[in-house]
Enzyme design. Sequence first.
Site, PDB file in Angstrom:
ATOM      1  N   CYS A  23       0.802  -1.219   0.000  1.00 35.67           N
ATOM      2  CA  CYS A  23       0.000   0.000   0.000  1.00 35.67           C
ATOM      3  C   CYS A  23       0.843   1.281   0.000  1.00 35.67           C
ATOM      4  O   CYS A  23       1.987   1.276   0.411  1.00 35.67           O
ATOM      5  CB  CYS A  23      -0.871   0.087   1.251  1.00 35.67           C
ATOM      6  SG  CYS A  23      -1.999  -1.279   1.422  1.00 35.67           S
ATOM      7  N   GLY A  50       0.652   0.360  -4.991  1.00 37.33           N
ATOM      8  CA  GLY A  50      -0.587  -0.410  -4.938  1.00 37.33           C
ATOM      9  C   GLY A  50      -1.468  -0.050  -6.111  1.00 37.33           C
ATOM     10  O   GLY A  50      -1.764   1.127  -6.321  1.00 37.33           O
ATOM     11  N   ASN A 125      -0.500   1.058   5.760  1.00 40.83           N
ATOM     12  CA  ASN A 125       0.514   0.339   4.998  1.00 40.83           C
ATOM     13  C   ASN A 125       1.276  -0.550   5.970  1.00 40.83           C
ATOM     14  O   ASN A 125       1.810  -0.061   6.958  1.00 40.83           O
ATOM     15  CB  ASN A 125       1.473   1.337   4.330  1.00 40.83           C
ATOM     16  CG  ASN A 125       2.619   0.672   3.580  1.00 40.83           C
ATOM     17  OD1 ASN A 125       3.681   1.240   3.429  1.00 40.83           O
ATOM     18  ND2 ASN A 125       2.406  -0.529   3.105  1.00 40.83           N
ATOM     19  N   GLY A 126       1.311  -1.847   5.701  1.00 41.21           N
ATOM     20  CA  GLY A 126       2.014  -2.774   6.578  1.00 41.21           C
ATOM     21  C   GLY A 126       1.176  -4.003   6.844  1.00 41.21           C
ATOM     22  O   GLY A 126       0.241  -4.305   6.099  1.00 41.21           O
ATOM     23  N   TYR A 269      13.553  -2.244  -4.559  1.00 42.55           N
ATOM     24  CA  TYR A 269      12.465  -2.337  -5.535  1.00 42.55           C
ATOM     25  C   TYR A 269      11.250  -1.475  -5.224  1.00 42.55           C
ATOM     26  O   TYR A 269      10.681  -0.853  -6.111  1.00 42.55           O
ATOM     27  CB  TYR A 269      12.047  -3.805  -5.647  1.00 42.55           C
ATOM     28  CG  TYR A 269      10.803  -4.054  -6.457  1.00 42.55           C
ATOM     29  CD1 TYR A 269      10.756  -3.727  -7.811  1.00 42.55           C
ATOM     30  CD2 TYR A 269       9.672  -4.610  -5.881  1.00 42.55           C
ATOM     31  CE1 TYR A 269       9.614  -3.948  -8.566  1.00 42.55           C
ATOM     32  CE2 TYR A 269       8.532  -4.847  -6.636  1.00 42.55           C
ATOM     33  CZ  TYR A 269       8.502  -4.508  -7.961  1.00 42.55           C
ATOM     34  OH  TYR A 269       7.376  -4.720  -8.696  1.00 42.55           O
ATOM     35  N   ASP A 373      16.173  -6.391 -10.228  1.00 41.93           N
ATOM     36  CA  ASP A 373      16.272  -6.180  -8.781  1.00 41.93           C
ATOM     37  C   ASP A 373      16.320  -7.465  -7.987  1.00 41.93           C
ATOM     38  O   ASP A 373      16.997  -7.560  -6.965  1.00 41.93           O
ATOM     39  CB  ASP A 373      15.123  -5.286  -8.287  1.00 41.93           C
ATOM     40  CG  ASP A 373      13.779  -5.828  -8.681  1.00 41.93           C
ATOM     41  OD1 ASP A 373      13.273  -6.734  -7.996  1.00 41.93           O
ATOM     42  OD2 ASP A 373      13.223  -5.365  -9.693  1.00 41.93           O
ATOM     43  N   CYS A 460      15.479  -3.957   8.463  1.00 40.05           N
ATOM     44  CA  CYS A 460      15.014  -5.337   8.377  1.00 40.05           C
ATOM     45  C   CYS A 460      15.550  -5.886   7.060  1.00 40.05           C
ATOM     46  O   CYS A 460      15.394  -5.255   6.013  1.00 40.05           O
ATOM     47  CB  CYS A 460      13.482  -5.401   8.358  1.00 40.05           C
ATOM     48  SG  CYS A 460      12.867  -7.080   8.019  1.00 40.05           S
ATOM     49  N   CYS A 463      14.127 -11.143   4.682  1.00 42.94           N
ATOM     50  CA  CYS A 463      13.869 -12.033   3.533  1.00 42.94           C
ATOM     51  C   CYS A 463      15.184 -12.556   2.936  1.00 42.94           C
ATOM     52  O   CYS A 463      15.177 -13.504   2.159  1.00 42.94           O
ATOM     53  CB  CYS A 463      12.994 -11.372   2.486  1.00 42.94           C
ATOM     54  SG  CYS A 463      13.466  -9.720   2.076  1.00 42.94           S
TER      55      CYS A 463
HETATM   56  S1  SF4 Z   1      11.234  -9.380   5.321  1.00 40.88           S
HETATM   57 FE1  SF4 Z   1      12.140  -8.401   3.490  1.00 40.88          FE
HETATM   58  S2  SF4 Z   1      10.410  -7.466   2.391  1.00 40.88           S
HETATM   59 FE2  SF4 Z   1       9.709  -7.921   4.496  1.00 40.88          FE
HETATM   60  S3  SF4 Z   1      10.056  -6.030   5.657  1.00 40.88           S
HETATM   61 FE3  SF4 Z   1      11.884  -7.312   5.952  1.00 40.88          FE
HETATM   62  S4  SF4 Z   1      13.299  -6.695   4.290  1.00 40.88           S
HETATM   63 FE4  SF4 Z   1      11.255  -5.924   3.762  1.00 40.88          FE
END
Ligand code: SF4
Length: 487
Positions: A23, A50, A125-126, A269, A373, A460, A463
Amino acid sequence: MSDTHRDDLFVQDDRPDRMEEECGVFGVYATGEDVARITYFGLHALQHRGQESAGIAVADGHTLMVVKNLGLVAQVFSEGDLDSLQGHLAVGHTRYSTTGASRKWENAQPMISAIGPNTIALAHNGNLVNTASLREQLSTLGVRFRSTTDSEVMVRLVDHFTQQHDSIRGGIRDAMRLMRGAYSVVMMSESALYAFRDPYGVRPLVIGRLPGEKGWVFASETCALDIIGAEVIRDVAPGELIRVKGGVLEAEQAVPPEKPSLCIFEFVYFARPDSILQERTVYEARRSQGMALAHTAPVEADMVIGVPDSGIPGAVGYAQGSGIPYGEGLVKNRYVGRTFISPTQSIRQQGIRMKLNPLRHIIKGQRIVVVDDSIVRGNTSKKLVQLLRDAGATEVHMRLTSPPVVWPCFYGIDTDSQDQLIAATHSVEEIAEFIGADSVAYLPLDDLIASTGRPAEEFCSACFSGDYPIDVPDSIRRGKLRLEQNA
Ligand code: SF4
């Protein structure tokens, strides 16, 4: 027929082979200004976040009105709609979702609801990770739900505590103490605008000021401030709650900040290249990623091309870092979007290709480095490599400006379960073989972090690393971490 029109790419798949942002949010408080149109243009700039539904709510101190629907921003709002939305504060939303059940008008935002005597509009958003337990707790108190979204749980939670405090701000504050996960929210009543962000700051949210100090603006990205000529003031801090009422902005630290965890994928991205995150232009971060790739994954080739749009700055950087000439090899059909007029199965089988055209006369006979990407499932990359070979490339070397995506996201990004992520189940050599490339190479995580100019501790990157900053309940983990369970 010209070359550029002959080999357009990609059957539009049921699920995009991409990490998809959920979003974009926008809010404005500006007495005497056309807040509906300001929000409309802001949402245009956030369209990339979005493309499934869009909505604007406007209030004038007494009444709150909303227009929202499925579709792109330009499809949802008419001049008449915007003329009818009169007031001095507004919130807007662009939404992405993949599941069929979510493609419903009711799930389009802003979400409208009653809180005590007030009507509120909320744009989020989230993704909350404790939606189920919050919902259960509220249900035992007799709260009824109309949808399955975490945004409705958020509204009901704010409602519950607002009634106890007799203050919306108090209600939000207490709700923030209980909500776990990623949330960057703009919300309004008939007379006040609110913005708040989770204590980890996973998704971006920025504060801006209209020219001539005519009002306050909040947006997911700075590009939405640029389009309306607003000045960037600062980010909404993790755990911060802001209220604008009577033109006055008041900020408070509603919950203590946790480990900062801005989503690093925004730099890869999600965010627009002209946006600024953590004081770094996203374009520059992506160009640095390409330069780093040129050093960590060199190859002999004749030309570097990028996959529009997010791969272009990385390709420019790879060319600069390697000395291999940069070329425009792919042209994007910009107006495909995610429409609701999907190709029928028979049209798909005829091989309609909708998103990219190769420039054959540029690609033919060349050894190509193609910069993208990320690779998620691999199907799109496979089609891309085939397209370049069909256009006459003699070699195709795929370079990715992110590390392998091996863990799913639980914080608002739609990813497949782990067993669907090609890098979780295949080696780099196997991936190269699957997509048909002569070579594949990924950007190391350290280089991705370095491209932002900020320390790793601020992000973060779960992934890529599996190191989730916010605990994810087992019930949710089980749905996506199938490999972990099978181990
Ligand atoms: S897991 Fe990956 S896509 Fe999700 S918030 Fe963390 S860095 Fe971003």
